[in-house]
Design a protein around this motif. Structure first.
Motif, short mmCIF file in Angstrom:
data_model
loop_
_atom_site.label_atom_id
_atom_site.label_comp_id
_atom_site.label_asym_id
_atom_site.label_seq_id
_atom_site.Cartn_x
_atom_site.Cartn_y
_atom_site.Cartn_z
N SER A 221 -14.54 -6.98 1.43
CA SER A 221 -15.21 -5.69 1.27
C SER A 221 -14.32 -4.83 0.40
CB SER A 221 -15.44 -5.03 2.64
OG SER A 221 -14.23 -4.48 3.14
N ILE A 222 -14.66 -3.56 0.27
CA ILE A 222 -13.79 -2.64 -0.46
C ILE A 222 -13.00 -1.78 0.51
CG2 ILE A 222 -15.23 -2.60 -2.52
CD1 ILE A 222 -16.24 0.17 -1.61
N ASP A 223 -13.10 -2.10 1.79
CA ASP A 223 -12.38 -1.32 2.80
C ASP A 223 -10.93 -1.74 2.85
OD1 ASP A 223 -15.25 -1.60 4.99
OD2 ASP A 223 -14.77 -0.07 3.49
N ARG A 224 -10.09 -0.77 3.13
CA ARG A 224 -8.65 -1.02 3.25
C ARG A 224 -8.40 -2.16 4.23
NH1 ARG A 224 -3.89 2.38 3.17
NH2 ARG A 224 -2.40 1.65 4.72
N GLY A 225 -7.57 -3.07 3.83
CA GLY A 225 -7.25 -4.22 4.68
C GLY A 225 -8.13 -5.42 4.45
N SER A 226 -9.27 -5.22 3.82
CA SER A 226 -10.18 -6.33 3.53
C SER A 226 -10.46 -6.42 2.04
CB SER A 226 -11.52 -6.12 4.26
OG SER A 226 -11.33 -6.01 5.64
N ASP A 227 -9.62 -5.78 1.27
CA ASP A 227 -9.91 -5.60 -0.15
C ASP A 227 -9.10 -6.51 -1.06
OD1 ASP A 227 -8.04 -2.45 -0.50
OD2 ASP A 227 -7.55 -4.38 0.45
N THR A 228 -8.38 -7.46 -0.51
CA THR A 228 -7.64 -8.40 -1.35
C THR A 228 -8.61 -9.17 -2.22
OG1 THR A 228 -5.91 -8.63 0.31
CG2 THR A 228 -6.08 -10.37 -1.36
N GLN A 229 -8.32 -9.20 -3.51
CA GLN A 229 -9.18 -9.91 -4.45
C GLN A 229 -8.66 -11.31 -4.71
OE1 GLN A 229 -10.39 -7.66 -7.96
NE2 GLN A 229 -10.23 -5.75 -6.81
N TYR A 230 -9.56 -12.28 -4.55
CA TYR A 230 -9.24 -13.69 -4.80
C TYR A 230 -9.96 -14.12 -6.06
CZ TYR A 230 -7.68 -13.41 0.01
OH TYR A 230 -7.01 -13.04 1.15
N PHE A 231 -9.21 -14.73 -6.94
CA PHE A 231 -9.75 -15.05 -8.25
C PHE A 231 -10.27 -16.48 -8.33
CE2 PHE A 231 -8.97 -11.58 -11.21
CZ PHE A 231 -8.17 -10.75 -10.44
N TYR B 242 -16.08 -9.01 -8.58
CA TYR B 242 -15.54 -8.37 -9.79
C TYR B 242 -15.53 -9.37 -10.94
CZ TYR B 242 -13.59 -5.19 -6.25
OH TYR B 242 -13.41 -4.32 -5.20
N ARG C 51 0.85 -1.19 0.00
CA ARG C 51 0.00 0.00 0.00
C ARG C 51 0.88 1.23 0.00
NH1 ARG C 51 -5.17 -1.84 0.66
NH2 ARG C 51 -5.21 -3.98 1.44
N TYR D 246 -18.07 -4.39 -11.40
CA TYR D 246 -17.98 -4.88 -10.02
C TYR D 246 -19.26 -4.58 -9.26
CZ TYR D 246 -17.14 -1.20 -6.45
OH TYR D 246 -17.27 -0.18 -5.52
N VAL E 75 -13.18 -19.08 -4.71
CA VAL E 75 -14.11 -18.63 -5.74
C VAL E 75 -14.25 -19.73 -6.78
CG1 VAL E 75 -14.57 -16.89 -7.50
CG2 VAL E 75 -13.42 -16.24 -5.35
N ASN F 198 -11.75 -0.10 -5.99
CA ASN F 198 -10.66 -1.08 -5.94
C ASN F 198 -10.59 -1.97 -7.16
OD1 ASN F 198 -9.96 -0.12 -3.38
ND2 ASN F 198 -11.31 -1.57 -2.38
#
Lengths: 113, 116
Positions: free
Chosen positions: B97-107, B33, A51, B48, B4, A99
């Protein structure tokens, strides 16, 4: 919108050497920069992310550096192993854009024995 | 836990046909997404969802593409009157979520769409 450029497109190293992949981004609002590894026919998998409030992050053999002023970030893999061979993608996102990730074009890394 | 998932893994269709691609996100993930990946390229954003609503559909190439997420979990990407240029791998990702720290995207593993 955001534009991410990635270099090199292919990279071949000897086992045990280091590999460096570089990306630049255009949107100064971007604040999250993940790196994904994708093996042939598989899903992209997150390997490390950074970040904008830090300049470097390390996880075992993998490290990422970020230069916000220059708008570039790099992936460093040390002591490469054959199983590191894959395509690596950098990406950038900003919270104002929900994001959504903008990806680079990928680097095909080949680690030779 | 389960990651996913996407179905089908492969879809072959003829030009002009209608197709539906399904995505099951990680349980509890509110953000979902859709991306499209052409051969030798990075994934490109399509749309998204935050919950049930499409928060940003700016990546959909034209009005032949539509996606829904009626109950805030499973999503379906719908493509009408398919064209050969639609051939690609369609990837779905989710984040807590889209909040910082919880926004890692898993494909997910993707659906490979081939339009003949």
């Amino acid at each position: 919108g955001e534009n991410v450029e990635q270099h090199p497109s292919t990279l071949s190293v000897q086992e045990g050497d280091s590999a460096v992949i570089k990306c630049t981004y255009s949107d100064s609002a971007s604040n999250y920069f993940p790196w994904y590894k994708q093996e042939l026919g598989k899903r992209p998998q997150l390997i490390i992310d950074i970040r904008s409030n830090v300049g470097e992050k390390k996880d075992q053999r993998i490290a990422v550096t970020l230069n916000k002023t220059a708008k570039h970030f790099s992936l460093h893999i040390t002591e490469t192993q054959p199983e590191d061979s894959a395509v690596y993608f950098c990406a950038a996102s900003n919270p104002g854009g929900g994001n959504k990730l903008t990806f680079g074009t990928g680097t095909q890394l080949k680690v030779e024995l | 836990g389960a990651g996913v998932s996407q179905t089908p893994s492969n879809k072959v269709t003829e030009k002009g046909k209608y197709v539906e691609l399904r995505c099951d996100p990680i349980s509890g993930h509110t953000a979902l997404y859709w991306y499209r990946q052409s051969l030798g390229q990075g994934p490109e954003f399509l749309i998204y969802f935050q919950g049930t609503g499409a928060a940003d559909d700016s990546g959909l190439p034209n009005d032949r593409f539509f996606a829904v997420r009626p109950e805030g979990s499973v999503s379906t990407l719908k493509i009408q009157r398919t064209e050969r240029g639609d051939s690609a791998v369609y990837l779905c990702a989710s984040s807590l979520s889209i909040d910082r720290g919880s926004d890692t995207q898993y494909f997910g593993p993707g659906t490979r769409l081939t339009v003949l």
